[in-house]
Design a protein around this motif. Structure first.
Motif, mmCIF file in Angstrom:
data_model
loop_
_atom_site.group_PDB
_atom_site.id
_atom_site.type_symbol
_atom_site.label_atom_id
_atom_site.label_comp_id
_atom_site.label_asym_id
_atom_site.label_seq_id
_atom_site.Cartn_x
_atom_site.Cartn_y
_atom_site.Cartn_z
ATOM 1 N N UNK A 46 26.014 9.128 -89.656
ATOM 2 C CA UNK A 46 25.143 10.116 -90.294
ATOM 3 C C UNK A 46 25.853 11.462 -90.435
ATOM 4 N N UNK A 47 26.610 11.840 -89.419
ATOM 5 C CA UNK A 47 27.353 13.099 -89.460
ATOM 6 C C UNK A 47 28.415 13.070 -90.560
ATOM 7 N N UNK A 48 29.125 11.945 -90.678
ATOM 8 C CA UNK A 48 30.134 11.816 -91.739
ATOM 9 C C UNK A 48 29.491 11.906 -93.115
ATOM 10 N N UNK A 49 28.361 11.247 -93.289
ATOM 11 C CA UNK A 49 27.661 11.268 -94.577
ATOM 12 C C UNK A 49 27.149 12.671 -94.890
ATOM 13 N N UNK A 50 26.631 13.366 -93.896
ATOM 14 C CA UNK A 50 26.145 14.732 -94.090
ATOM 15 C C UNK A 50 27.291 15.650 -94.524
ATOM 16 N N UNK A 51 28.437 15.520 -93.863
ATOM 17 C CA UNK A 51 29.605 16.325 -94.233
ATOM 18 C C UNK A 51 30.093 15.980 -95.634
ATOM 19 N N UNK A 52 30.082 14.706 -95.972
ATOM 20 C CA UNK A 52 30.501 14.289 -97.308
ATOM 21 C C UNK A 52 29.611 14.919 -98.374
ATOM 22 N N UNK A 53 28.307 14.904 -98.137
ATOM 23 C CA UNK A 53 27.373 15.484 -99.103
ATOM 24 C C UNK A 53 27.521 17.008 -99.177
ATOM 25 N N UNK A 54 27.795 17.659 -98.045
ATOM 26 C CA UNK A 54 28.020 19.113 -98.069
ATOM 27 C C UNK A 54 29.245 19.439 -98.917
ATOM 28 N N UNK A 55 30.313 18.660 -98.754
ATOM 29 C CA UNK A 55 31.528 18.888 -99.540
ATOM 30 C C UNK A 55 31.276 18.624 -101.023
ATOM 31 N N UNK A 56 30.543 17.567 -101.326
ATOM 32 C CA UNK A 56 30.230 17.259 -102.724
ATOM 33 C C UNK A 56 29.394 18.368 -103.352
ATOM 34 N N UNK A 57 28.384 18.822 -102.649
ATOM 35 C CA UNK A 57 27.531 19.893 -103.166
ATOM 36 C C UNK A 57 28.309 21.198 -103.337
ATOM 37 N N UNK A 58 29.222 21.496 -102.409
ATOM 38 C CA UNK A 58 30.042 22.704 -102.535
ATOM 39 C C UNK A 58 30.943 22.608 -103.769
ATOM 40 N N UNK A 59 31.509 21.427 -104.009
ATOM 41 C CA UNK A 59 32.367 21.234 -105.181
ATOM 42 C C UNK A 59 31.558 21.379 -106.470
ATOM 43 N N UNK A 60 30.347 20.849 -106.490
ATOM 44 C CA UNK A 60 29.503 20.983 -107.681
ATOM 45 C C UNK A 60 29.084 22.436 -107.905
ATOM 46 N N UNK A 61 28.814 23.162 -106.835
ATOM 47 C CA UNK A 61 28.492 24.588 -106.970
ATOM 48 C C UNK A 61 29.673 25.361 -107.547
ATOM 49 N N UNK A 62 30.879 25.007 -107.095
ATOM 50 C CA UNK A 62 32.082 25.650 -107.616
ATOM 51 C C UNK A 62 32.267 25.323 -109.101
#
Length: 99
Positions: A46-62
């Motif tokens: 769950x922690x890995x998936x949460x981090x993956x989604x945070x990175x994906x969302x940060x990239x989309x925001x950028x």
């Protein structure tokens, strides 16, 4: 014929069984230990998936920050962002090709 039974690997009914050895890293584990291991693995996943989604969302925001949008307060969805970026890059490429 007793010699045939011994050669085929069959044991006589009264013979004591030998303990089977476990191979590899496996150990006999209790039910509670298995539950704890499963839970800790799930927490890590769950922690890995949460981090993956945070990175994906940060990239989309950028990506959203460099795309030209008319109303600045409008936040594009993930799929809208990707489609808009694709179309924008295509339009820029066509402009360069025609120039």
């Amino acid at each position: 014929m007793p010699s045939e039974a011994a050669s085929s690997g069959a044991e006589p009914p009264g013979a004591p069984r030998e303990r089977r050895r476990r191979r590899g890293r496996g150990r006999a584990r209790t039910e509670a230990l298995l539950h704890t291991l499963k839970r800790s693995r799930r927490v890590k996943a769950n922690d890995r998936e949460r981090n993956r989604m945070h990175h994906l969302n940060a990239a989309l925001d950028e990506l959203r920050s460099v795309l030209p949008t008319f109303p600045d307060d409008t936040k594009l969805t993930k799929i809208e962002t990707l489609r808009f970026a694709y179309n924008y890059i295509w339009a820029l490429s066509e402009t360069l090709r025609l120039a």
